[in-house]
Write a protein that holds these residues in place. Structure first.
Motif, mmCIF file in Angstrom:
data_model
loop_
_atom_site.group_PDB
_atom_site.id
_atom_site.type_symbol
_atom_site.label_atom_id
_atom_site.label_comp_id
_atom_site.label_asym_id
_atom_site.label_seq_id
_atom_site.Cartn_x
_atom_site.Cartn_y
_atom_site.Cartn_z
ATOM 1 N N THR A 297 -65.060 114.124 -18.690
ATOM 2 C CA THR A 297 -64.663 112.803 -18.922
ATOM 3 C C THR A 297 -63.236 112.766 -19.268
ATOM 4 N N PHE A 298 -62.433 112.090 -18.384
ATOM 5 C CA PHE A 298 -61.095 112.377 -18.482
ATOM 6 C C PHE A 298 -60.191 110.763 -18.628
ATOM 7 N N ILE A 299 -59.226 110.607 -18.553
ATOM 8 C CA ILE A 299 -58.339 109.479 -18.594
ATOM 9 C C ILE A 299 -56.975 109.651 -17.708
ATOM 10 N N ASP B 268 -62.726 115.851 -24.825
ATOM 11 C CA ASP B 268 -61.629 116.059 -24.000
ATOM 12 C C ASP B 268 -62.182 117.117 -22.794
ATOM 13 N N THR C 149 -61.069 111.785 -24.930
ATOM 14 C CA THR C 149 -62.556 111.396 -24.508
ATOM 15 C C THR C 149 -63.552 112.342 -25.273
#
Lengths: 332, 426
Positions: B135-137, B281, B310
């Protein structure tokens, strides 16, 4: 060997025995710090009165520059003992504590019983040095700060970093046992609310005065290594491609900050001077007030990397860009 | 009087939520854009808040309309990605992708990355290859103090090697079986100080910055409660496509992809059970990377994800520890799928009063048992037709459970545990 040298040799031998018998100065490191007032210039022609520390060669000297954060106090790998000889040129008593390191604490109380200082005080204008000693300095990154009236004196700027590596080898070494680095930098986060500083400078801080406490603290300036970001700031050289670079993150501000390095991930290896059993690879992190975190980065490409606070304290009193940006340069 | 109007609107909004009873069209996948090439544009638009306010927002979109948050980009590990970016905002902007090794071309050089000029006059291309799943942003890398607040944020999900949406046995967040899940949900947290947005709408950027930041709206996936409980792509929210309702069956493993896209810490709390944090992260919490699985996972009931970071957590619920059989079984009845055997056949510990002695909440199914709809009095709305169990999930910074000072709202949603007889579609 001619006999006439024998008395000289005996004398030398005796002297060396005497020298060894004396308290072992080589096992400790000592610093002379002067706590004093300094005016810091901020963008927009704003001048803020801060309290900081200067590094001196001896007690009573005033040749050092008062800086904020204070001088980096390095404890060599082989030393366990740190002594700070304090000269207090501030208008009130102060003291020094290092959260995370053990020391014999002798708190000083107000007449009503409340603690004023966490340990023994240095009076304003002291005529001989007051010593603060830590006998068991473990490798790590720590903050030294005032232990007196910390709600007022910490935000005035009385803080700095203490660092020690497990071993040293030129510019590199092991920050903790088996945690290698090739070069290192301290990345020091702090904040300024100019309203409180002005009140202190004008003796308008305290009971019944303009500012009674830091309860209304609203930082307007957000600094890294004692400086807010301004357009055109040069990059801080931190090392080269292929190197493991140790960044010692330190937060002496009152707010939590979240350092991120654009284009890089960090390996968090320690917190508050305590190594993690399992280092954490991260691209985000929180750095609460009075926290230190040691992180490693290993850039594979030369260039400029921008470190910033993801709490978004990125303005200088509302003017952008500013605040907690810091350019880091990595050479080939 | 204004407050009264807001209250009425909040009540109306709650009713709207109930009318579109979400679990009957239970849709549990994370919606987003799949692929390797995306055309994103930064646009201005408006969003609706939970109590009926309208806020001027900047957002990323792949379509003609601004959306908040930006499209969730669903990528495949190892597959190179190209993002062509144009800017219809009144100021220059950009995108950064923490955790990705990005090459940016076009536009002009900014402090963090290449920026696209306002008015759509140029295009910036960002390319990167997601080397690891998780999961990233993504968010603006330009004047972040203003632009992240304005709404320029989005989520990235990278599927691990071997992931196949058609094969549930491959539904892992990471390469290891410790990340297997039955349903996945996005929890993207943000906050807003609407005064900044009003000033930005008027072009008063410097005044907007000079404000003492004081957010009064808190969001999950770009919506405030109770709107979080409505479906993805609900027509009431044309610029807020992503809902936040969490649905599961007893015994399921629910993957929560929690992202803090805001600037403050939001202590996200699950009622019903602990979750286990398996990654931060996009790094599995393991003692020997790539080998040991999530052996360093952390069981917790509240987590504050670092701003810009994350976390992935697995939530599991069986009803364990209730002390009574939640299906109302007799001891000789066969167990339900996913049932905790310890409580099988144990009687409900309360003698249920006669109907005329009860007060009925709108969400009461008529019985305390999962999947058993009991008798309800005439006039009861019967909103819990599936007889599910509801648990509130929310920021435990309690002030974040309001919409501009009106409770309930903010960073809050519901988990509904559904009986196995009600399918959860993906």
């Amino acid at each position: 060997m001619r006999t006439k040298y024998i008395p000289v040799l005996i004398l030398l031998a005796v002297l060396s025995i005497v020298a060894f018998a004396l308290p072992n100065r080589a096992s400790g490191v000592e610093y002379f710090l002067r706590a004093d007032t300094v005016v810091v210039n901020l963008p927009g022609g704003v001048n803020v009165t801060m309290w900081g520390f200067a590094l001196e060669n001896a007690f009573g000297e005033t040749s050092g520059t008062v800086i904020c954060p204070g001088p980096e106090l390095v404890v060599p790998s082989g030393d366990n003992v740190l002594t700070i000889h304090l000269d207090n040129n501030l208008p009130e008593v102060t003291s020094i504590v290092i959260p995370g390191l053990t020391a014999t604490m002798t708190p000083v109380r107000r007449p009503d019983g409340r603690v004023r200082s966490f340990t023994h005080e240095t009076p304003s204008g002291n005529t001989e040095a007051v010593d603060y000693t830590w006998n068991n300095v473990e490798p790590g990154t720590y903050i030294y700060q005032t232990g007196t009236h910390p709600g007022k004196q910490v935000q005035m700027g009385l803080y700095g970093v203490v660092r020690k590596s497990f071993s040293e080898d030129g510019s590199g070494g092991e920050v903790y046992e088996n945690v290698d680095y090739d070069s290192q930098k301290v990345i020091f986060f702090s904040e300024i609310d100019p309203v409180i500083h002005e009140a202190v400078a004008n003796e308008e801080y305290g009971t019944g005065l303009t500012v009674t406490s830091p309860i209304g603290y609203k930082a307007k300036y957000f600094l890294i290594n004692g400086k807010v970001y301004e357009n055109g700031d040069p990059a801080l050289p931190i090392g080269g491609v292929g190197q493991t670079i140790l960044l010692r993150f330190v937060n002496a501000g009152l707010k939590t900050h979240s350092p991120m390095v654009n284009g890089l991930e960090t390996l968090v290896v320690a917190e508050d001077g305590k190594p993690y059993k399992y280092p954490e690879k991260r691209f985000s992190m929180t750095l609460p007030a009075m926290k230190t975190k040691d992180v490693l980065i290993a850039p594979s490409t030369a260039g400029t990397y921008v470190l910033y606070d993801r709490r978004l304290y990125l303005t200088n009193s509302g003017s952008a860009p500013g605040g907690m940006y810091l350019k880091l340069s990595v050479n080939d | 009087m204004k407050t009264d109007i807001f209250k009425i609107m909040a009540i109306a909004s709650t009713f709207a939520m109930m009318l579109f009873a979400p679990w009957l069209v239970a849709d549990a996948k994370i919606n987003g854009l799949m692929g390797t090439s995306f055309n994103l544009t930064a646009r201005t638009g408006t969003i609706y808040t939970g109590e009926g306010n309208i806020i001027h927002v900047w957002g990323y979109t792949a379509g003609p309309k601004m959306q908040y948050p930006g499209p969730t980009l669903i990528l495949m590990q190892g597959m190179p990605v190209t993002i062509n970016f144009t800017n219809n905002l009144p100021v220059a902007t950009s995108i950064v992708f923490p955790g990705m090794d990005v090459t940016a071309t076009g536009g002009t050089t900014g402090l963090l990355t290449n920026e696209a000029a306002p008015g759509g006059v140029d295009e910036v291309t960002y390319t990167f290859t997601p080397t690891r799943p998780g999961t990233f942003i993504y968010y603006s890398g330009t004047d972040m103090d203003l632009q992240v607040e304005m709404g320029l944020v989005g989520a990235i999900i990278v599927r691990p090697m071997g992931f196949d949406h058609m094969m549930p046995e491959t539904w892992r967040a990471y390469g290891h079986d410790d990340s297997l899940y039955d349903h996945e949900y996005l929890i993207l947290e943000t906050e807003m100080d609407h005064r900044i947005h009003s000033l930005v709408k008027q072009g008063k950027y410097n005044e907007a910055r000079a404000i003492d930041y004081f957010p009064v709206y808190w969001f999950i996936n770009g919506r405030n409660a109770p709107d979080t409980m409505l479906n993805d792509f609900h027509p009431l929210f044309p610029t807020q496509p992503y809902g936040g309702m969490v649905m599961m069956h007893p015994g399921d493993n629910v993957l929560l992809r929690i992202i803090n896209a805001g600037r403050d810490l939001h202590p996200f709390h699950t009622h019903g059970n602990n979750f286990e944090i398996i990654a931060r992260d996009a790094i599995l919490l393991e003692s020997v990377p790539g080998v040991s699985g999530a052996d360093l996972k952390v069981s917790d009931f509240t987590t504050s994800v670092s701003p810009g970071g994350t976390e992935d957590a697995i939530f599991h619920w069986t009803g364990h520890g209730l002390g009574w059989d939640m299906y109302g079984h007799s001891p000789e009845d066969p167990p339900e799928m996913g049932e905790d055997p310890n409580d099988h056949g144990k009687p409900f510990p309360v003698i249920i009063p006669e109907q005329q002695d009860l007060t009925f909440g709108d969400m009461y199914s008529g019985s305390p048992f999962l999947g058993v709809a009991g008798d309800l009095p005439p006039g009861h709305p019967g909103l819990n037709e599936a007889a599910g169990f509801f648990y509130m999930w929310h920021s435990h910074n309690e002030k974040e459970m309001v919409n501009n000072d009106i409770f309930p709202g903010g960073l809050m949603t519901m988990l509904v545990v559904l009986p196995h007889s009600v399918p959860i579609e993906h």
